[in-house]
Scaffold this motif. Structure first.
Motif, short mmCIF file in Angstrom:
data_model
loop_
_atom_site.label_atom_id
_atom_site.label_comp_id
_atom_site.label_asym_id
_atom_site.label_seq_id
_atom_site.Cartn_x
_atom_site.Cartn_y
_atom_site.Cartn_z
N GLY A 11 -13.25 -80.65 -30.97
CA GLY A 11 -12.67 -79.50 -31.67
C GLY A 11 -11.17 -79.47 -31.44
N GLY A 13 -7.46 -77.01 -32.25
CA GLY A 13 -6.86 -75.77 -32.74
C GLY A 13 -5.36 -75.83 -32.50
N ASP A 21 -2.66 -73.57 -38.39
CA ASP A 21 -4.01 -74.05 -38.12
C ASP A 21 -4.00 -75.56 -38.32
N ASP A 23 -5.41 -77.64 -40.45
CA ASP A 23 -5.19 -78.15 -41.82
C ASP A 23 -3.73 -78.07 -42.23
N ARG A 64 -10.01 -65.98 -36.70
CA ARG A 64 -10.28 -67.35 -36.27
C ARG A 64 -11.66 -67.48 -35.63
N GLU A 96 -10.19 -71.51 -33.01
CA GLU A 96 -10.25 -72.54 -34.05
C GLU A 96 -10.93 -73.80 -33.50
N ALA A 97 -10.57 -74.19 -32.28
CA ALA A 97 -11.16 -75.39 -31.69
C ALA A 97 -12.65 -75.18 -31.41
N ARG A 99 -14.74 -73.14 -32.92
CA ARG A 99 -15.45 -73.17 -34.20
C ARG A 99 -15.55 -74.59 -34.73
N GLY A 100 -14.45 -75.33 -34.64
CA GLY A 100 -14.42 -76.70 -35.15
C GLY A 100 -15.43 -77.59 -34.45
#
Lengths: 411, 79
Positions: A11, A13, A21, A23, A64, A96-97, A99-100
């Motif tokens: 992951g 972030g 983020d 992307d 997030r 973010e990480a 979730r990723g």
């Protein structure tokens, strides 16, 4: 004997001056966007150049977390009330990480998830504000300052928002904090002490005292900053940023060919002054490669520490040339700090995210400006991004206090 | 400073420190504890309010039994 597990990155972030983020950060890396802006100086001093990550409000941070039960979101909002701007970014990157890596769905036991926060002096900005209040009255020092003024507040807050009940701590190595925090987390996962370890780093805005100190020691870029490794380089551009990665054992469920952390290496120069050591930097890269069982000729890409320091960049270029040579087979080199500035304790982790993103997406981000002809002719990336079938990468991290470190990653 | 401004400042402090508290429920006869604020919240709210209104009383001198009305009166008196 304990079996050491292989470690992978599952992951990512990031919150930076060029993308808030992964992307948008990846897109900005491809474009070679430089997030450096000019600001009025403190107290009528000359304008300063900084790379400032955006300020996120609590709602943006909570978003997030992704789809979350209302009660959990409300609890997180409560935890984040009064938390500093830099810690909010840390939480955003961490979420973010997390979730990723798909951790919300996977139900990893909470006591098997840990956290390492990279960096030191994470709360000097809060302390400065509290000191101003204290001068008016000791009753105006916020009770929560007792919590907020500790670096470990980052561990406490993130583990209050995400289900992390395993081992947690802060790991510091000045500007090498990112690599050192990753090494610390990787050891815990490799040994089997943890199934999952989140690594997070976030740099606060420099206080006036720190900015003056860095300027007076000659480390801060004064005037329009030249990019790292160019002849016009004149010091570092301070940046605020946050980054996070999730490390796990290889072979876990739902891992679609993640980037592998092949090795880590860190050592000291036995030097408390600011000068870098060529021998120390060479040894860091060579030792990391040895541990990874990788030959210099196998390395496709080096993410340099590249802080923009006159002597620092020269030393690192010589070290890279010594380890890898400068011929056709030499790895491509760039310095992410040219685009996002120097986030000090968070820099190494931002650069790990940049390295993983380039490995996974198959490109090297641009290196702005002409390399200084006085430096060894390393294969610096050009002014535009190039597609590249990258398989093996090295990322360097060096810091005041004699820290040298390198990580080896592969796809 | 007048009573209403101090009350408004205290209300705003509650909103900042404890976003989950329903501030429409603030009433002079209630304590911050009644509204769901723990001891750290209460001390924080008092510190923020005092600095904003220019009152200066040792935080430790106030206690969980002080009602909102009593706090406002004290801050008005010492501001």
């Amino acid at each position: 004997m304990t079996q050491l597990h292989e470690v992978v990155v599952t992951g990512l972030g990031v919150v930076t001056a060029i993308g808030d983020d992964v992307d948008s950060f990846t897109d900005a890396l491809r474009r070679g966007h430089q997030g450096i802006t000019e600001r009025p100086g403190h107290d009528g001093q000359a304008p300063v150049h900084v790379a400032a990550a955006p300020i996120l409000d609590i709602g943006q941070v909570l978003d997030r977390m992704g789809p979350t039960p209302t009660a959990d979101r409300a609890r997180a909002a409560r935890v984040l009330a009064g938390v500093s701007v830099s810690l909010r970014r840390a939480v955003a990157a961490a979420c973010e990480a997390w979730r990723g890596a798909g951790l919300a769905e996977r139900g990893v036991p909470h006591e098997r998830s840990g956290i390492v926060v990279g960096g030191t002096n994470l709360t000097l900005d809060h302390f400065t504000t509290a000191q101003i209040a204290a001068q008016r009255s000791p009753n105006y020092v916020r009770p929560t300052t007792a919590l907020r003024v500790l670096d470990t507040d980052h561990v406490g807050v993130i583990s209050h928002v995400l289900p992390i009940h395993g081992e947690g701590l802060v790991a510091g190595g000045a500007s090498a904090s990112g690599n050192l925090a990753v090494a610390t987390a990787a050891r815990m996962v490799a040994l089997g002490d943890l199934d999952v370890c989140l690594v997070v780093a976030s740099s606060p805005e420099l206080t006036a005292v720190e900015a003056a100190a860095y300027r007076n020691i000659g480390a801060l870029a004064v005037g329009p900053p030249g990019a790292p490794f160019t002849a016009a380089r004149c010091g570092f551009v301070p940046a605020t940023a946050a980054a996070a990665v999730v490390l796990e054992r290889a072979g876990g469920p739902g891992q679609a060919e993640p980037v592998r952390l092949r090795s880590w290496f860190a050592a000291l120069d036995g030097n408390s002054f600011a000068n870098p050591s060529l021998a120390g930097e060479v040894a860091a890269m060579r030792s990391a490669l040895e541990r990874a069982g990788v030959r210099p000729g196998d390395v496709d890409y080096v993410n340099a520490h590249g802080s923009g320091s006159l002597v620092g960049d020269e030393t690192e270029a010589q070290a890279i040339a010594t380890v890898f040579g400068t011929g056709d087979g030499a790895p491509v080199v760039n310095a992410t700090k040219a685009l996002v500035g120097h986030a000090l304790g968070a820099a190494g982790l931002v650069e790990l995210v940049a390295t993983v993103v380039q490995l996974a997406s198959g490109f090297v981000h641009p290196h702005p400006g002409e390399p200084d002809p006085a430096l060894p002719p390393c294969r610096f990336a050009g002014p535009t991004a190039r597609p590249a079938g990258l398989r093996v990468a090295v990322t360097n991290g060096f810091g005041f206090g004699g820290f040298n470190s390198a990580l080896v990653l592969s796809r | 400073m007048d009573h209403q401004r101090v009350l408004d400042t205290l209300t705003e402090s509650v909103r900042l420190v404890a976003p989950d508290v329903d501030i429409t429920e603030l009433a002079p006869e209630l304590t911050l504890s009644d509204l769901g604020c723990n001891s750290i919240d209460r001390a924080e709210i008092v510190s923020i309010t005092m600095e904003a209104v220019g009152a200066d009383i040792p935080i430790s001198a106030l206690h969980k039994g002080s009602t909102i009305g009593e706090l406002v009166r004290l801050f008005v008196q010492h501001s």
